[in-house]
Design a protein around this motif. Structure first.
Motif, PDB file in Angstrom:
ATOM      1  N   GLY A 291      16.699  14.179  23.975  1.00 11.19           N
ATOM      2  CA  GLY A 291      15.845  15.096  24.719  1.00 11.19           C
ATOM      3  C   GLY A 291      16.543  16.382  25.098  1.00 11.19           C
ATOM      4  N   ASP A 292      17.690  16.657  24.498  1.00  7.83           N
ATOM      5  CA  ASP A 292      18.492  17.846  24.801  1.00  7.83           C
ATOM      6  C   ASP A 292      18.126  18.983  23.855  1.00  7.83           C
ATOM      7  N   ASN A 293      17.779  20.142  24.379  1.00  9.43           N
ATOM      8  CA  ASN A 293      17.403  21.292  23.559  1.00  9.43           C
ATOM      9  C   ASN A 293      18.558  22.266  23.333  1.00  9.43           C
ATOM     10  N   LYS A 294      19.758  21.927  23.777  1.00  5.81           N
ATOM     11  CA  LYS A 294      20.887  22.861  23.684  1.00  5.81           C
ATOM     12  C   LYS A 294      21.414  22.947  22.249  1.00  5.81           C
ATOM     13  N   LEU A 295      21.657  24.181  21.826  1.00 11.02           N
ATOM     14  CA  LEU A 295      22.143  24.432  20.472  1.00 11.02           C
ATOM     15  C   LEU A 295      23.494  23.784  20.219  1.00 11.02           C
ATOM     16  N   ASP A 296      24.397  23.833  21.188  1.00 14.58           N
ATOM     17  CA  ASP A 296      25.744  23.303  20.955  1.00 14.58           C
ATOM     18  C   ASP A 296      25.762  21.803  20.683  1.00 14.58           C
ATOM     19  N   SER A 297      24.682  21.088  21.036  1.00 13.52           N
ATOM     20  CA  SER A 297      24.611  19.653  20.761  1.00 13.52           C
ATOM     21  C   SER A 297      24.277  19.353  19.302  1.00 13.52           C
ATOM     22  N   ILE A 298      23.507  20.236  18.652  1.00 12.44           N
ATOM     23  CA  ILE A 298      23.031  19.976  17.293  1.00 12.44           C
ATOM     24  C   ILE A 298      23.714  20.844  16.240  1.00 12.44           C
ATOM     25  N   GLN A 299      24.256  21.976  16.621  1.00 12.27           N
ATOM     26  CA  GLN A 299      24.808  22.914  15.641  1.00 12.27           C
ATOM     27  C   GLN A 299      25.885  22.324  14.725  1.00 12.27           C
ATOM     28  N   PRO A 300      26.766  21.442  15.197  1.00 17.00           N
ATOM     29  CA  PRO A 300      27.747  20.863  14.258  1.00 17.00           C
ATOM     30  C   PRO A 300      27.109  20.056  13.126  1.00 17.00           C
ATOM     31  N   TYR A 301      25.919  19.523  13.361  1.00 16.15           N
ATOM     32  CA  TYR A 301      25.247  18.692  12.368  1.00 16.15           C
ATOM     33  C   TYR A 301      24.264  19.480  11.514  1.00 16.15           C
ATOM     34  N   VAL A 302      23.563  20.438  12.128  1.00 25.09           N
ATOM     35  CA  VAL A 302      22.574  21.258  11.416  1.00 25.09           C
ATOM     36  C   VAL A 302      22.806  22.724  11.803  1.00 25.09           C
ATOM     37  N   PRO A 303      23.737  23.399  11.109  1.00 29.38           N
ATOM     38  CA  PRO A 303      24.096  24.773  11.476  1.00 29.38           C
ATOM     39  C   PRO A 303      22.939  25.766  11.383  1.00 29.38           C
ATOM     40  N   GLN A 304      21.910  25.467  10.576  1.00 30.50           N
ATOM     41  CA  GLN A 304      20.785  26.381  10.408  1.00 30.50           C
ATOM     42  C   GLN A 304      20.001  26.595  11.696  1.00 30.50           C
ATOM     43  N   TYR A 305      20.112  25.688  12.661  1.00 31.18           N
ATOM     44  CA  TYR A 305      19.370  25.832  13.911  1.00 31.18           C
ATOM     45  C   TYR A 305      19.832  27.043  14.720  1.00 31.18           C
TER      46      TYR A 305
END
Length: 99
Positions: free
Chosen positions: A73-87
């Protein structure tokens, strides 16, 4: 629309041509135009083949990272960017809306 395939990639290879052929059903939203099908059912007959191995999807870890990110439920970019850089291109002030 009903699609049945052994793997997710097999289902995607069957779905893409059908969606591309439906040019008259294009919907335009703030992020661009797309084609959607309401009420579609996709059956994957091999339950162990639910992850796509297609070249455009990237690493297996991007799928798992994205799943964990959605569930958190986290919308922060730094949580997902290592896995999906396109975000990064979709983020505003370090927040990815829709996560």
């Amino acid at each position: 629309m009903f699609i049945s395939a052994e793997t997710l990639d097999g289902a995607l290879l069957e779905i893409y041509p059908k969606l591309l052929a439906r040019k008259n059903d294009t919907v335009t939203a703030t992020r661009g135009a797309f084609v959607e099908t309401i009420g579609a059912l996709i059956e994957i007959t091999n339950s162990r083949a639910r992850l796509s191995r297609s070249e455009t999807r990237g690493k297996l870890f991007s799928s798992l990272g994205e799943l964990v990110w959605y569930l958190s439920g986290d919308n922060k970019l730094d949580s997902i960017q290592p896995y999906v850089p396109q975000y990064k291109k979709d983020a505003e002030d370090g927040i990815v809306f829709g996560g």
